[in-house]
Enzyme design. Structure first.
Site, PDB file in Angstrom:
ATOM      1  N   PRO A   1      -0.433  11.197   4.458  1.00 54.64           N
ATOM      2  CA  PRO A   1       0.367  11.391   3.273  1.00 54.64           C
ATOM      3  C   PRO A   1       1.030   9.935   2.684  1.00 54.64           C
ATOM      4  O   PRO A   1       1.062  10.371   1.245  1.00 54.64           O
ATOM      5  CB  PRO A   1       1.359  12.557   3.588  1.00 54.64           C
ATOM      6  CG  PRO A   1       0.723  13.114   5.010  1.00 54.64           C
ATOM      7  CD  PRO A   1       0.064  12.251   5.429  1.00 54.64           C
TER       8      PRO A   1
ATOM      9  N   ASN B   1      -0.016   7.510   2.402  1.00 55.02           N
ATOM     10  CA  ASN B   1      -1.348   6.602   1.785  1.00 55.02           C
ATOM     11  C   ASN B   1      -1.625   7.403   0.409  1.00 55.02           C
ATOM     12  O   ASN B   1      -2.634   6.903  -0.185  1.00 55.02           O
ATOM     13  CB  ASN B   1      -2.485   6.800   2.402  1.00 55.02           C
ATOM     14  CG  ASN B   1      -2.447   5.437   3.406  1.00 55.02           C
ATOM     15  OD1 ASN B   1      -1.742   4.265   2.962  1.00 55.02           O
ATOM     16  ND2 ASN B   1      -3.412   5.300   4.463  1.00 55.02           N
TER      17      ASN B   1
ATOM     18  N   GLU C   1      -4.139  -2.640  -6.689  1.00 56.10           N
ATOM     19  CA  GLU C   1      -3.124  -1.985  -8.042  1.00 56.10           C
ATOM     20  C   GLU C   1      -1.975  -1.512  -7.493  1.00 56.10           C
ATOM     21  O   GLU C   1      -1.980  -0.891  -6.440  1.00 56.10           O
ATOM     22  CB  GLU C   1      -4.163  -0.840  -8.374  1.00 56.10           C
ATOM     23  CG  GLU C   1      -3.570  -0.148  -9.603  1.00 56.10           C
ATOM     24  CD  GLU C   1      -4.426   1.076  -9.696  1.00 56.10           C
ATOM     25  OE1 GLU C   1      -5.569   1.259  -9.494  1.00 56.10           O
ATOM     26  OE2 GLU C   1      -3.901   1.905 -10.498  1.00 56.10           O
TER      27      GLU C   1
ATOM     28  N   GLY D   1       2.189  -0.548   9.981  1.00 58.07           N
ATOM     29  CA  GLY D   1       1.696  -1.298  11.093  1.00 58.07           C
ATOM     30  C   GLY D   1       0.909  -2.688  10.839  1.00 58.07           C
ATOM     31  O   GLY D   1       1.048  -3.569  11.579  1.00 58.07           O
ATOM     32  N   MET D   2       0.357  -2.369   9.624  1.00 57.69           N
ATOM     33  CA  MET D   2      -0.530  -3.636   9.502  1.00 57.69           C
ATOM     34  C   MET D   2       0.264  -4.957   9.044  1.00 57.69           C
ATOM     35  O   MET D   2      -0.199  -6.050   8.976  1.00 57.69           O
ATOM     36  CB  MET D   2      -1.755  -3.438   8.317  1.00 57.69           C
ATOM     37  CG  MET D   2      -2.906  -2.570   8.991  1.00 57.69           C
ATOM     38  SD  MET D   2      -4.020  -2.171   7.918  1.00 57.69           S
ATOM     39  CE  MET D   2      -3.829  -0.550   7.527  1.00 57.69           C
TER      40      MET D   2
ATOM     41  N   ASP E   1      -8.001   5.743   7.467  1.00 61.61           N
ATOM     42  CA  ASP E   1      -6.482   6.002   7.813  1.00 61.61           C
ATOM     43  C   ASP E   1      -5.580   6.731   6.957  1.00 61.61           C
ATOM     44  O   ASP E   1      -4.735   6.507   6.454  1.00 61.61           O
ATOM     45  CB  ASP E   1      -5.789   4.395   7.933  1.00 61.61           C
ATOM     46  CG  ASP E   1      -4.313   4.558   8.525  1.00 61.61           C
ATOM     47  OD1 ASP E   1      -3.560   3.622   8.439  1.00 61.61           O
ATOM     48  OD2 ASP E   1      -4.129   5.607   9.229  1.00 61.61           O
TER      49      ASP E   1
END
Lengths: 187, 871
Positions: free
Chosen positions: B197, B199, B150, B80-81, B194
């Site tokens: 899974p 992430n 990273e 989304g970002m 936020d």
């Protein structure tokens, strides 16, 4: 005294409350803004940005709509309109640039073309637009879905919300539309 | 093609296109029967679908060649970002491969960058093997922000576990490591906001790594302290499936929100399903359930009916219990038994809707899982009441507006009266917060009571009609008293926010009665209803009844939850309000102090604490206990800074409080730094033309006046007045302190004639807003009296001063500091007009109070002592 600036936020809210006339007023405003943004892309003012229509529509939204005053539904209402307008903007541009070049030899949309319309209105877009107009005559909802998803950049869930269907229904319709359009453009 | 034909072709196509190619001929035989034309059309469409591939699907946009100093290699994914790319640092001798997230345009780049600058220290210092490092950030030439992180090569948590068919124990061990990483970040004061899974990636070596820690905060839409209407727009940027109830409501995000998200992830890890399925189309459907519905226990979730997810192309396999348990190397029945009991309880605890009821830290969640794995008893207990009802929107608890302040009826005084400004503002905020809340609740109720699905052209329903209909529907639920009681409670709150007091009370009383009947006298539900009833009674000035209700609620909560629970603090706070209105300030302070102690221990990061501290500070200021007020404001400042940063909304009010006390103690030089800082923040946050900024400008004006810097004072005060007149109009209560200050300034600079207008305006505003018997009115009378005295001599001032002193005598406690200015002024005038004898008792009173409450060199005290010597 100069006429007050038309207030997109207010119009959207009014439209959400049932004022159909507000829709008529919103449309040209949105069109104008999208066209302005699209032109900025076309003139190459931001050379290394990879702008797609979705981003433009979002940008237009943030510029035109006052988040603090808008309602929950306003964003979807806006996107609803913006999708249609985005299509018009791109098609108008394409027409201007490629007037006269259309015809039987028009290249068809290949699978590798960046399908999210890059702001390079091309012949292909005109073919798509034409096909979409034809689809509209047969099944208006399908053409609407394509407008919303492809030109407006809405997700499947958002599309379903705007149209008032289930997500799975939207998914099925979306695939139907794609298949039909592909077949239509292929010739 | 004619329409009906098309419908048939479409129908066949939609049934067919997701089937395996081998099954098609058979299906088509059946579906088309002998209709050759139909079959041909359908086949044509189907083959077009196959050839269309990703047509119109938004294939990757062309790669940007560079982002800052990094050369882009390929796209890794999008969210989304923005989009994440694999990139390489392009410098000789420095070939590092990183992941670069390019924030998509339209996300308020300058705000994002500014926040990044603030957060950068903390985020880049977050070094933990389980957390993907954030190295750097910058902007491209086009002005788009990007973050350099990273690069983690791995599978998402669920994919990793499912792919290897990991069993429950292995999954739990992996999850505990995730908790460890989250705990580390929390201890460094970074909240993820936020967690989901996707992430959490797991490398080939089996090490989990969390992505995007803290990034959500950077790219979140600007949270404005004073407006509360943007709740759900924030939520739209988050995945509602993993967002906590408080996030969806747009409230403050804390570590507890992360714990909630961990709960959802654990749920999915163990069962393969999510705790909330959409209740309706679109994201709103999921949100509705997150806020209102109770999740199935994980052990029962496994057995949920099979369904086909409307995938966006990927996994369109039918999800069955067999499939899910196979992925966990077991069978549905064994899985159910495995999850039943402890694991059910642990997961559900993390998923509680009230943040305070979840695990307080990720470490404790991990510990409980550890206990379970070792065979020890776990800490999580089943929901005590063990019933399942639809819980509708609960009370928000934590302040929605930044500075909701208890209405004070006693004034501040001497020269710096900003009370009414703060009070009026607080009332306005509270009204707005209530209105926003009512709006939300009504939206919620609408969605529940209306049967139809979303329609983009719906006319907004009439709220009152809706409520009446709602109440009628509640009455129909005779057989479900628990549900009735809960609904009545909600209904009461809505009526309350609409100021329909009689209905609110009636409904709240019914809720209490029902709950008493159903749950008995020692239940938390009854306590909740009593608490709400007490608050409503307080609002209608039924103070004795309010005290009774709240004391009962308090007793129950203390008994059931212990004396140190945040809910106890909430009731203490409400009860304090009642004592306040009844004039028992000592008791008010005692209760609030206790509430503060509880919250400091239990929910140290809650904004609720700020609010109570702010109220307490104002209380001590009002009773003239400046040292205590100062201590409280210092505490408030430290606390606010910790949770909101130096520019957090409440920090400013603490600074304002501290500065105000110093000005009142006639130490303007020391007040300077506080007020200057407050002004800087105010200007940045709200701009010049805002009533909040006007508050600080007024205070600064007073400060300069106290220093004798008349030019400075004039500049600030006129700015304040202009800002207020432009924003809230010429008759707004906020203007009174600014006008008073200005008037006093004019008198001090020898322009008493010009001072009359602003001072008379201030008096008129105060009389109209506060009534004739208010200490602030007395203060205005004293100001005006001084001006008149300067113009026409002491006799002209006498009637006004007499009135002022009388008002103070009636409305302020004996020994109250703010009686002094009136007494001193009247005593002076009486002596100057030959009524020295009458002046004597006034002087004695003034001196006694001044000596007890003011610093030795305070001008008023010196004046009073001088009067005493001379009489």
């Amino acid at each position: 005294m100069p006429a007050p600036e038309p207030d997109v936020t207010m119009l959207l809210v009014a439209w959400g409350e049932g004022d159909r006339a507000a829709l008529d007023q919103v449309i040209p405003l949105v069109y104008h803004e999208l066209r302005r943004l699209a032109h900025r892309e076309l003139r190459g003012e931001r050379p290394d940005a990879t702008i797609g229509t979705t981003a433009l529509v979002h940008e237009a939204y943030l510029r035109l709509v006052d988040q603090g005053r808008a309602r929950l539904e306003s964003r979807l209402h806006f996107l609803n309109v913006a999708a249609q307008m985005m299509r018009r903007v791109l098609v108008d541009e394409a027409r201007k640039r490629h007037a006269g070049k259309r015809g039987a030899g028009a290249p068809r949309l290949s699978l590798d073309d960046a399908p999210e319309p890059r702001i390079e209105p091309s012949n292909d877009l005109l073919a798509l637009d034409e096909a979409l107009t034809r689809l509209e005559q047969i099944d208006a909802r399908l053409s609407r879905i394509v407008e919303l998803r492809y030109f407006g950049g809405l997700t499947l869930e958002e599309t379903a919300e705007v149209l008032g269907t289930s997500v799975s229904g939207a998914w099925r319709d979306w695939n139907t539309a794609r298949a039909w359009l592909f077949a239509a453009i292929e010739g | 093609m004619d329409p009906s034909r098309w419908e048939r072709v479409k129908a066949v196509f939609q049934e067919a296109f997701e089937r395996a190619p081998a099954d098609l001929p058979g299906f088509l035989d059946e579906a088309c029967g002998g209709d050759i034309e139909l079959r041909v059309e359908a086949e044509r469409l189907l083959s077009a679908h196959v050839r269309a591939g990703g047509f119109l699907e938004g294939d990757p946009t062309p790669l940007p060649p560079r982002i800052g100093p990094y050369r882009v290699l390929r796209e890794l994914g999008r969210g989304g970002m923005g989009t994440v790319y694999l990139a390489e640092r392009d410098e000789p001798g420095l070939r590092k491969t990183v992941a670069v997230k390019l924030v998509r345009p339209g996300m308020a780049s300058d705000v994002v960058l500014r926040r990044f600058q603030t957060e950068r220290q903390i985020l880049s210092a977050l070094e933990h093997p389980g957390i993907a490092r954030l190295y750097d950030g910058g902007t491209t030439e086009a002005g788009l922000p990007y973050f350099v992180m990273e690069h983690v090569d791995g599978l998402s948590l669920l994919a990793y576990c499912d792919g290897r068919r990991l069993g429950v124990a292995d999954r739990l061990q992996l999850f505990r490591r995730v908790c460890e990483a989250v705990q580390f970040a929390h201890q460094s004061l970074v909240v993820h906001r936020d967690l989901k899974p996707s992430n959490i990636l797991v490398t080939a070596e089996g090490d989990p790594k969390l992505l995007d820690f803290g990034i959500a905060k950077l790219t979140a839409p600007a949270a404005s302290a004073m407006t509360t209407d943007e709740t759900a727009t924030v939520a739209r940027f988050l995945s509602p499936r993993y967002a906590s109830p408080e996030q969806i409501r747009g409230e403050r995000v804390t570590t507890a929100s992360d714990i909630y998200s961990l709960g959802v992830i654990l749920y999915e890890l163990l069962t393969g399903r999510r705790p909330y399925e959409p209740a309706g189309p679109g994201a709103a459907g999921v949100e509705r359930n997150v806020l209102a519905a109770e999740p199935d226990r994980p052990s029962t979730a496994v057995a949920r009916a099979p369904h086909v997810p409307p995938g966006e192309g990927s996994d369109t396999q039918t999800i069955t219990p067999a499939l899910l348990s196979a992925r966990r190397a077991t069978t549905p029945e064994k899985l159910r038994r495995r999850l039943r009991g402890d694991l059910d309880n642990i997961v559900l605890r993390a998923l509680r809707k009230e943040p305070a009821q979840r695990y307080p830290t990720a470490a404790e969640l991990a510990d409980d899982l550890g206990r379970h794995l070792s065979g020890f008893p776990v800490r999580a207990q089943p929901d005590r009441l063990g019933y399942r009802t639809a819980k509708f929107v609960r009370r928000h608890g934590a302040a929605v507006a930044a500075t909701t302040v208890v209405v004070l009826s006693v004034a501040v005084g001497v020269g710096v009266a900003l009370w009414e400004a703060r009070v009026a503002r607080a009332e306005r905020d509270r009204a707005r917060a209530e209105a926003a809340k009512a709006e939300q609740v009504s939206k919620f109720l609408t969605s529940i009571f209306e049967a139809a699905g979303p329609d983009t052209h719906t006319v907004k329903p009439n709220l009152q009609g809706l409520l009446e209909r709602g109440t009628a529907r509640i009455d129909e639920l005779q057989g479900q008293p628990e549900v009735q009681a809960a609904l009545l409670l909600t209904m009461g709150k809505v009526y309350d926010s609409l100021d329909l007091r009689p209905q609110a009370l009636a409904v709240a009383e019914r809720s209490v009665a029902l709950r008493l009947r159903v749950f008995g006298t020692d239940s938390l539900e009854t306590a909740e209803s009593l608490d709400e009833l007490g608050r409503m009674q307080r609002k209608t000035a039924a103070y004795d009844a309010a005290r009774h209700s709240l004391e009962q609620a308090l007793a129950i909560r203390e008994k059931v939850l212990g004396r140190d629970h945040p809910l106890v603090a909430a009731t203490l706070d409400a009860l304090a309000g009642v004592h306040w209105y009844q004039g028992d300030y000592d008791r008010t302070a005692a209760l609030m102090e206790r509430a503060v102690t509880i919250l400091q221990a239990a929910t140290p990061d809650s904004i609720e604490l700020d609010r109570i501290l702010g109220n307490l500070g104002l209380l001590y200021e009002a009773t003239g206990e400046m040292d205590r007020a100062r201590a409280v404001y210092e505490k408030m400042r430290a606390h606010s800074e910790r949770i909101g940063g130096p520019e957090g909304p409440n920090v400013v009010f603490a600074l304002l409080g501290l500065g105000g006390i110093l000005v009142r103690d006639e130490r303007p030089a020391e007040a300077g730094p506080y007020l200057d800082q407050a002004l800087a923040v105010m200007l940045r946050t709200y701009g010049e033309k805002h009533s909040n900024t006007a508050l600080v400008l007024t205070q600064l004006g007073e400060m300069h006046l106290a220093k004798g810097d008349l030019a400075g004072a004039e500049s600030f005060l006129t700015r304040a007045i202009r800002a207020l007149e432009d924003t809230v109009g010429p008759r707004h209560p906020d203007l009174a302190p600014a006008l008073s200050g200005y008037g006093r300034l004019l008198v001090a600079s020898g322009q008493a004639q010009r001072a009359l207008e602003p001072l008379e305006r201030a008096l008129a505003i105060r009389e109209s807003a506060l009534g004739a018997e208010h200490p602030l009115v007395a203060e205005s009378l004293v100001d005006l009296a001084r001006a008149r005295q300067a113009l026409h001599g002491p006799a002209a001032a006498e009637p006004l001063l007499r009135r002022a002193v009388a008002i103070n005598a009636r409305s302020l406690k004996a020994g109250h500091r703010y009686r002094v200015p009136g007494l001193v002024a009247l005593a002076q005038v009486l002596r100057d007009t030959g009524k020295g004898a009458e002046a004597r008792p006034l002087v004695e009173e003034a001196v006694a109070i001044a000596r007890a409450t003011m610093p030795a060199r305070h001008s008023l005290r010196l004046q009073a002592e001088k009067q005493l010597r001379e009489s």
